[in-house]
Design a protein around this motif. Sequence first.
Motif, short mmCIF file in Angstrom:
data_model
loop_
_atom_site.label_atom_id
_atom_site.label_comp_id
_atom_site.label_asym_id
_atom_site.label_seq_id
_atom_site.Cartn_x
_atom_site.Cartn_y
_atom_site.Cartn_z
N TYR A 397 0.83 -1.21 0.00
CA TYR A 397 0.00 0.00 0.00
C TYR A 397 0.86 1.26 0.00
O TYR A 397 0.51 2.27 -0.60
N ALA A 398 1.99 1.21 0.70
CA ALA A 398 2.78 2.41 0.95
C ALA A 398 3.90 2.62 -0.07
O ALA A 398 4.67 3.59 0.06
N ARG A 399 4.03 1.77 -1.08
CA ARG A 399 5.13 1.95 -2.03
C ARG A 399 4.99 3.27 -2.77
O ARG A 399 3.91 3.60 -3.30
N PRO A 400 6.08 4.06 -2.84
CA PRO A 400 6.02 5.37 -3.50
C PRO A 400 5.85 5.24 -5.01
O PRO A 400 6.15 4.19 -5.61
N THR A 401 5.38 6.32 -5.63
CA THR A 401 5.22 6.39 -7.08
C THR A 401 5.93 7.64 -7.60
O THR A 401 5.30 8.61 -7.97
N PRO A 402 7.26 7.63 -7.64
CA PRO A 402 7.99 8.81 -8.10
C PRO A 402 7.68 9.11 -9.56
O PRO A 402 7.44 8.21 -10.36
#
Length: 424
Positions: A397-402
């Motif tokens: 859920y918390a994975r970043p999306t740069p």
Amino acid sequence: MVRSTVSLSWKFNRELILLFILIAFPYEHSAAGQLPGDDSSLTIQKIKAVASMVIKSSTFEFVDDSTGKKYGSTSDAPDIARIRPESPYNDWRYWNGVLNIAMINLGKVMNDPSCVTFSEKSISFDFDNYGYFRDRYVNQDKWSYPFGQKIVIEVLDDYGAMGASLIEVYEQDRQKRYREYIDQAIDFLETKQDRLAYGTLVRPLPRKWTLWADDLYMSVSFLSRMGELTHDDRYLDDAANQVINFHKCLFDSLTGLNYHCWFSDSMKNGVACWGRANGWIMLGQIDLLDRLPANYSKRDTLLSIFREEIAGIARYQSDNGLWHQLLDKPDSYLETSCSAMFTYVIARGVRKGYLERQYESVARRGWNGVMSRIRPDGEIEGVCEGTGVGDDLAFYYARPTPLNDPHGIGPVLLAGAEILRLAK
């Protein structure tokens, strides 16, 4: 250990799902033979913007992090320099392999030699310069070290996708050094890569031995092209067995999705049906199907697996065409790279006859969703960054999306090019 293949009840439910898709998303053609909303000009505009961004950003130079000075070649840099490729598109990472393949494919579709030249130049740049870094490599972190995955081969990430792209370049530019690396990499896969007793490819991390969904693409993309290059069916046989064994270990007949991993010590799956993991699986399968002889003994089995998994994925498409980071968790964010992967595979599956025609609407809605994530300058939003195996759903859920994460660029270009082919 192995979950049985599809139950009769799931097959029945799948038919209901397909019926629902047809009712919810009717397949209608205009007089011109296109689905409503089909706009090839917008697709061309979007993928040209992405490809132009990649080409303009690829300086094929090195920069010294300590001084900011740039060098056109490693031979120009002093020994004290701390250099790296200025552009991430000129390194040796698995996402570069996907990008190289996508650019070659796009160049053929668009009749644009600059896209093909990009991939050829990228491979040449890597081979010309990696020796500088190899000679200076002493126990650094290979994941952040320039060309580290070319210098140290340990897992499929290091050579699978890049090996696949190298074969495509080698087909056009038969340099001896390219073939030497291809042979080195395939020998590693066949004789040194970690496998379970029955041949399934695994990793020593995070637990010994872990089957990663990602590795179906990293292996099959390379093996299938190796079979095509050499006309040796043993590579196709290995690839086919990977598809069948991964399906047995990862596929959940209740959800119709694949788990991200399977742990051989506990003989259980991980916690997540991660979007891009399922995307890697589908990319690997269609790469193999495209290269199988028509009379290949396991072709029907592989087609059955492919269709079963696509039926599951289609269930989870959101109303705007995108898929979620966790496919069966609608409260997780909508993720671009897996959406592009599914769009590409479904569109290609329809065009090549692997899938029934009604799936075309799923692909087109997927592409409309992906296009909404492409900025006018070609940069792409909403791509999950590199992701290992997590022990809990919160990790995913918390994975970043740069912005413009490289994991999404190749899949987006593949999807756009295939939508153009489908329109033709």
